[in-house]
Design an enzyme around this catalytic site. Structure first.
Site, PDB file in Angstrom:
ATOM      1  N   ASN A   1       0.830  -1.197   0.000  1.00  0.00           N
ATOM      2  CA  ASN A   1       0.000   0.000   0.000  1.00  0.00           C
ATOM      3  C   ASN A   1       0.868   1.252   0.000  1.00  0.00           C
ATOM      4  O   ASN A   1       1.978   1.260   0.525  1.00  0.00           O
ATOM      5  CB  ASN A   1      -0.948  -0.002   1.211  1.00  0.00           C
ATOM      6  CG  ASN A   1      -0.377   0.743   2.400  1.00  0.00           C
ATOM      7  OD1 ASN A   1      -0.464   1.981   2.499  1.00  0.00           O
ATOM      8  ND2 ASN A   1       0.237   0.006   3.313  1.00  0.00           N
TER       9      ASN A   1
ATOM     10  N   PHE B   1      -1.323   8.298   4.493  1.00  0.00           N
ATOM     11  CA  PHE B   1      -2.058   8.972   5.573  1.00  0.00           C
ATOM     12  C   PHE B   1      -3.333   9.648   5.068  1.00  0.00           C
ATOM     13  O   PHE B   1      -3.584  10.822   5.358  1.00  0.00           O
ATOM     14  CB  PHE B   1      -1.179  10.007   6.280  1.00  0.00           C
ATOM     15  CG  PHE B   1      -0.147   9.440   7.216  1.00  0.00           C
ATOM     16  CD1 PHE B   1      -0.140   8.101   7.551  1.00  0.00           C
ATOM     17  CD2 PHE B   1       0.826  10.259   7.778  1.00  0.00           C
ATOM     18  CE1 PHE B   1       0.822   7.581   8.420  1.00  0.00           C
ATOM     19  CE2 PHE B   1       1.780   9.752   8.650  1.00  0.00           C
ATOM     20  CZ  PHE B   1       1.780   8.410   8.974  1.00  0.00           C
TER      21      PHE B   1
ATOM     22  N   SER C   1       5.911   5.350   8.570  1.00  0.00           N
ATOM     23  CA  SER C   1       5.254   5.048   7.300  1.00  0.00           C
ATOM     24  C   SER C   1       6.196   5.404   6.154  1.00  0.00           C
ATOM     25  O   SER C   1       6.788   6.482   6.145  1.00  0.00           O
ATOM     26  CB  SER C   1       3.955   5.847   7.159  1.00  0.00           C
ATOM     27  OG  SER C   1       3.451   5.727   5.841  1.00  0.00           O
TER      28      SER C   1
ATOM     29  N   ASN D   1       5.259   6.041   3.201  1.00  0.00           N
ATOM     30  CA  ASN D   1       4.482   6.704   2.157  1.00  0.00           C
ATOM     31  C   ASN D   1       4.310   8.205   2.352  1.00  0.00           C
ATOM     32  O   ASN D   1       3.585   8.847   1.610  1.00  0.00           O
ATOM     33  CB  ASN D   1       3.106   6.034   2.055  1.00  0.00           C
ATOM     34  CG  ASN D   1       3.209   4.547   1.752  1.00  0.00           C
ATOM     35  OD1 ASN D   1       3.949   4.147   0.868  1.00  0.00           O
ATOM     36  ND2 ASN D   1       2.490   3.733   2.504  1.00  0.00           N
ATOM     37  N   THR D   2       4.950   8.765   3.377  1.00  0.00           N
ATOM     38  CA  THR D   2       4.968  10.206   3.597  1.00  0.00           C
ATOM     39  C   THR D   2       6.412  10.679   3.511  1.00  0.00           C
ATOM     40  O   THR D   2       7.242  10.266   4.326  1.00  0.00           O
ATOM     41  CB  THR D   2       4.382  10.571   4.976  1.00  0.00           C
ATOM     42  OG1 THR D   2       3.010  10.153   5.029  1.00  0.00           O
ATOM     43  CG2 THR D   2       4.462  12.070   5.232  1.00  0.00           C
TER      44      THR D   2
ATOM     45  N   LYS E   1       6.025   4.083  16.886  1.00  0.00           N
ATOM     46  CA  LYS E   1       6.003   2.985  15.920  1.00  0.00           C
ATOM     47  C   LYS E   1       7.173   3.144  14.960  1.00  0.00           C
ATOM     48  O   LYS E   1       7.324   4.193  14.326  1.00  0.00           O
ATOM     49  CB  LYS E   1       4.685   2.970  15.149  1.00  0.00           C
ATOM     50  CG  LYS E   1       4.520   1.753  14.235  1.00  0.00           C
ATOM     51  CD  LYS E   1       3.095   1.647  13.721  1.00  0.00           C
ATOM     52  CE  LYS E   1       2.883   0.362  12.917  1.00  0.00           C
ATOM     53  NZ  LYS E   1       1.479   0.179  12.502  1.00  0.00           N
TER      54      LYS E   1
ATOM     55  N   ASN F   1       6.322  -1.253  11.381  1.00  0.00           N
ATOM     56  CA  ASN F   1       5.495  -0.803  10.270  1.00  0.00           C
ATOM     57  C   ASN F   1       5.787  -1.664   9.045  1.00  0.00           C
ATOM     58  O   ASN F   1       6.481  -2.682   9.135  1.00  0.00           O
ATOM     59  CB  ASN F   1       5.779   0.682   9.991  1.00  0.00           C
ATOM     60  CG  ASN F   1       4.549   1.431   9.517  1.00  0.00           C
ATOM     61  OD1 ASN F   1       3.794   0.939   8.684  1.00  0.00           O
ATOM     62  ND2 ASN F   1       4.340   2.632  10.039  1.00  0.00           N
TER      63      ASN F   1
END
Length: 455
Positions: free
Chosen positions: A186, A190, A272, A274-275, A314, A343
């Protein structure tokens, strides 16, 4: 009496859940609060299959309910979800996810009525968990289905990640299934409705849960003391930063000020993939400065006898030994309440690298992440000398997997991808398997088994 009780359960499901609630009222889990959830057209083949399966289950339940006790009927409902779950694989991954959240938010999922095996109960941060198996952040991003998800039998549920300002996340498609590997990639980024919308939702749910708990406290005083602020079941809130924010600490502080009153624990998500730039906050100096500011924001608020919610961080699985040592040093020095490990990963281990979907950008979760995340978990347990509660997350898909995480140093365990594939039936199965593992090896409690492979 048992038949009448089970009959009332079925009647409630049919009339209150199915008939009285319009299908089109579901909310999307993305950042737009105004956008309606994707609907399955009445005329579509997939829609007819799902509707037919649901009606069939209800009719079959009606024929079955009068002959069994409540616990047996509850087990039947969980098992029956195995028949419905495969239909979700016919849908786009994000559409299926949205429908699953909507179903849980409206009570279209079974509710666990059977007590957890006593051996699974444990106390962490002064909070009583009925079992150590929780749902990781990412499933219920906007706190739409807390009651329904806790009702499935999870020991705890973590919502989020929640950002201060609503944001759409990355362009779609952004979720990719790898069925054969039991994995998902994925790059959601966020997607969030923002802290204001989530706070309103949590506030309403918080009041409702407390009211329900107080109404039963006269007959179950001891039981009502277990769990979180609002009653049985522990609620975690995972905080994120906005993509365009230039002050990450300010974003997390805003999340603390707005949402901590509803949380049994808080999570700073700095991992994450993805940021852009988010994982840089895991550096020793950056993490130390961030945690200090967030701790100060939490501690300056007024709290009752129970005190402020525990604060966790995390982290990613893609860290060097030096990175892990730095994080452990910060966690010990600042007396962090816990770490979540881990994560998603940006790596593509075997056999994922042979799948064409492996070329997609994003974080990999599911079974292929298990070994990597468990090794990082074990290293962090050793580095922190077992002084900090750790939540093991990554690739957990069975009770045996949860047990291995616990032996590697986890006090609590989370799953997500396996739940997306296996559905509600996986939860009681995992709890039974975990209890069997503990008893098989002579452990009398979860705490006795924590870190057994590190001694």
């Amino acid at each position: 009496m048992a038949a009448r009780t089970a009959g009332r359960l079925l009647k409630d499901f049919v009339y209150r859940r199915v008939i009285s609630t319009p299908l089109g009222a579901s909310r999307h889990c993305s950042s737009s609060a105004a956008s309606a959830a994707p609907k399955i057209p009445h005329s579509s083949k997939k829609g007819r299959l799902l509707t037919g399966a649901t009606i069939g289950l209800v009719i079959a339940g009606g024929a079955y309910v009068s002959t069994v006790d409540e616990a047996t009927f509850c087990g039947w409902l969980f098992s029956a979800t195995k028949l419905v779950n495969p239909f979700f694989t016919l849908l786009d991954a994000e559409v299926a996810h949205t429908l699953a959240v909507s179903a849980a938010s409206r009570g279209w999922v079974p509710r666990e009525k059977r007590p957890d095996p006593p051996i699974l109960g444990l106390d962490v941060w002064g909070r009583q968990f009925s079992n150590p198996i929780g749902l990781a952040a990412g499933f219920d991003k906007n706190a739409e289905a807390v009651e329904g998800l806790l009702g499935l039998g999870f020991g705890f549920v973590e919502v989020g990640s929640v950002t201060p300002v609503p944001q759409e996340g990355n362009p779609k498609p952004r979720i990719f299934r790898l069925h054969q590997e039991g994995a998902v990639i994925n790059r959601c980024g966020f997607n969030s409705e923002g802290i204001v919308a989530v706070a309103k939702r949590l506030g309403a749910q918080h009041g409702k849960r407390k009211l329900e708990t107080s109404s039963t406290s006269s007959s179950a005083d001891d039981e009502s003391k277990h769990g979180g602020k609002a009653g049985p079941g522990i609620l975690g809130v995972n905080l994120g930063k906005n993509k365009t924010s230039e002050d990450a600490a300010a974003d997390y502080v805003q999340g603390v000020h707005t949402l901590s009153q509803y949380a049994d624990y808080l999570v700073i998500n700095v991992s994450s993939p993805n940021t852009p730039g988010l994982r840089m906050l895991q550096g020793r100096k950056q993490l130390k400065d961030l945690v200090k500011k967030v701790q100060a924001a939490r501690d300056e608020m007024q709290w009752g006898e129970e005190g402020p919610p525990p604060l966790l961080v995390k982290i990613a699985p893609d860290l060097s030994r030096e990175d892990l040592e730095d994080i452990a040093a910060v966690a010990l020095a600042l007396r962090l309440d816990g770490l979540i490990i881990s994560n998603t990963t940006i790596s593509r281990p075997d056999p994922v690298n042979k799948n064409p979907a492996a070329a997609e950008t994003g974080g990999l979760s599911g079974k292929p992440l298990f070994n990597l995340s468990t090794e990082i978990l074990k290293e962090m347990y050793i580095l922190t000398r077992g002084k900090i509660p750790l939540i093991g997350c990554g690739g957990v898909s069975s009770g045996e997997d949860a047990y291995k995480k616990i032996r590697a140093g986890a006090t609590l365990v989370q799953l997500y991808t396996a739940f997306a594939y296996g559905g509600p039936a996986l939860i009681p199965q995992m709890k039974a398997e975990l209890a069997e593992c503990l008893e098989r090896d002579g452990f009398k409690s979860i705490h006795e088994a924590v870190g057994a492979d590190c001694r």
